[in-house]
Motif scaffolding. Sequence first.
Motif, short mmCIF file in Angstrom:
data_model
loop_
_atom_site.label_atom_id
_atom_site.label_comp_id
_atom_site.label_asym_id
_atom_site.label_seq_id
_atom_site.Cartn_x
_atom_site.Cartn_y
_atom_site.Cartn_z
N LYS A 81 0.84 -1.20 0.00
CA LYS A 81 0.00 0.00 0.00
C LYS A 81 0.87 1.25 0.00
O LYS A 81 2.05 1.19 0.37
CB LYS A 81 -0.90 0.00 1.24
CG LYS A 81 -1.91 -1.12 1.29
CD LYS A 81 -2.58 -1.20 2.65
CE LYS A 81 -3.43 0.02 2.95
NZ LYS A 81 -4.15 -0.11 4.24
N GLU A 82 0.27 2.37 -0.41
CA GLU A 82 1.01 3.62 -0.41
C GLU A 82 0.28 4.67 0.42
O GLU A 82 -0.91 4.90 0.23
CB GLU A 82 1.23 4.15 -1.82
CG GLU A 82 2.05 5.45 -1.85
CD GLU A 82 2.44 5.89 -3.25
OE1 GLU A 82 3.11 6.94 -3.37
OE2 GLU A 82 2.07 5.19 -4.22
N GLY A 145 4.88 -1.40 2.84
CA GLY A 145 4.33 -0.55 1.80
C GLY A 145 5.19 0.69 1.64
O GLY A 145 6.32 0.74 2.15
N ASP A 175 -3.07 5.18 -1.54
CA ASP A 175 -4.26 4.53 -0.99
C ASP A 175 -4.86 5.33 0.16
O ASP A 175 -5.95 5.03 0.64
CB ASP A 175 -3.90 3.12 -0.51
CG ASP A 175 -3.36 2.26 -1.64
OD1 ASP A 175 -4.16 1.90 -2.52
OD2 ASP A 175 -2.15 1.97 -1.64
N LEU A 419 0.12 0.94 6.83
CA LEU A 419 0.80 0.09 5.85
C LEU A 419 0.71 -1.39 6.19
O LEU A 419 0.81 -2.24 5.29
CB LEU A 419 2.26 0.52 5.71
CG LEU A 419 2.49 1.91 5.11
CD1 LEU A 419 3.99 2.19 4.93
CD2 LEU A 419 1.78 2.06 3.78
#
Length: 422
Positions: A81-82, A145, A175, A419
């Motif tokens: 994830k970001e 992430g 995200d 994350l």
Amino acid sequence: MNDLQELKLRLIDEVENNKDELIEFCSKLIQIPSVNPPGNTTEITAFIENYLKEINIPYEKYESADKMFNLVASIGNAEGKELVYCGHTDVVPVGDLSKWDFAPFSGEVKDGWMLGRGASDMKAGLAGIIFATKMLKKLNIDLPGKLTLAIVPDEETGGEYGVPWLLKRGLVKGDGCLIAEPSSPLNPTIGQKGSYWFELEVRGEPGHGSLSPLAGRNAIVDTIRAIDEVRTLWDLKIDIPEETQPLIEVSKKYMREVENDRLKYQEVLEKISVNIGTINGGTKSNVIPDYCKVQVDCRLPFGITEEEVTEILKSKLDGLNIDYSIKRFGYKSVANYTPAENPICKSIVDNISFVTGKEAYGVMQWASSDARHFRQYDIPVLQYGPAYLPSIHGCNEKVRVEDIVRCAKVYITAVIDFLYQR
């Protein structure tokens, strides 16, 4: 105690043990004038670049307009994830220097306060997100992430060359996003009102002032009538959508119980606010004015759009039988929000409670912000940052040092929760 909780406690200790570096970094940011207008962020951008280079954090620099620079830096694993942490480098002008009790760009720490223009809006928050990122890198924390810093110019005059410029070009994605804008210590802002700025121009017929009101047509007099109609936008009853009513109610609770000096402003959350900001017209006192221009700032609640307000306005003004036109300018948006249960909201709110041991919850902001741009690109976002709210954009701007440190602790722990979430 699980491993993630132990990691977060360790990170809180690291921030505490290195808080002198954080405060010094914040102080130096304030000492660099980055007033907008004109919006020259060359010096402050170079300073932040050097800070990132100290720990080998990779970044890209983009000049979106003359002497306006964006920095995009990332650490972690691009496969996961970001999370985006965003902050702006520009500050508003200092105004009348005689009204300041200290040098606006001193960056001095005195009696537990960080002093200077931008201390609250928002160099303390900017320092916190950069410092938290640097600490994670320095400690070699294995993130599942990616954490991205989006450091932007040009927020204080509308933000055309900052956040929207980066998003439009796909240079920032994510995200979830946190903007380190000023907020209450326990209450990040998860929603904002919409913005509707317009210039009303009324035209008349010139003539000799000695013949008024029998000759010509006085544009200023017609404008006064028009302003009376514009102000009635406040009286409109707006049907607030059911899904946003809980956010409105919890925000009213906040205004009653936390910032109770805002108690009298509760109804602004459900109303169209109307500010007659500037007025300009006429040639001289003995000439019947043939034009008048008024600039108006309206903020829109949930339940009404810019287009609907325009139609209502035209209906009101058409009934006056005046020669007028309306031109939009500046901020343009409808009311927008991120649900409280969204992972980015939960990560920040839960870690405010984790760090402080107190109840935290998200609220509605009665103004507008850069958050709308992220939501337009389907990036959930909220705002949380250190601030002494009464000093924002005023003289003697300041923020408590303890608030700067607290927010940095929230920033660094929230990265872990967000994350690691599946």
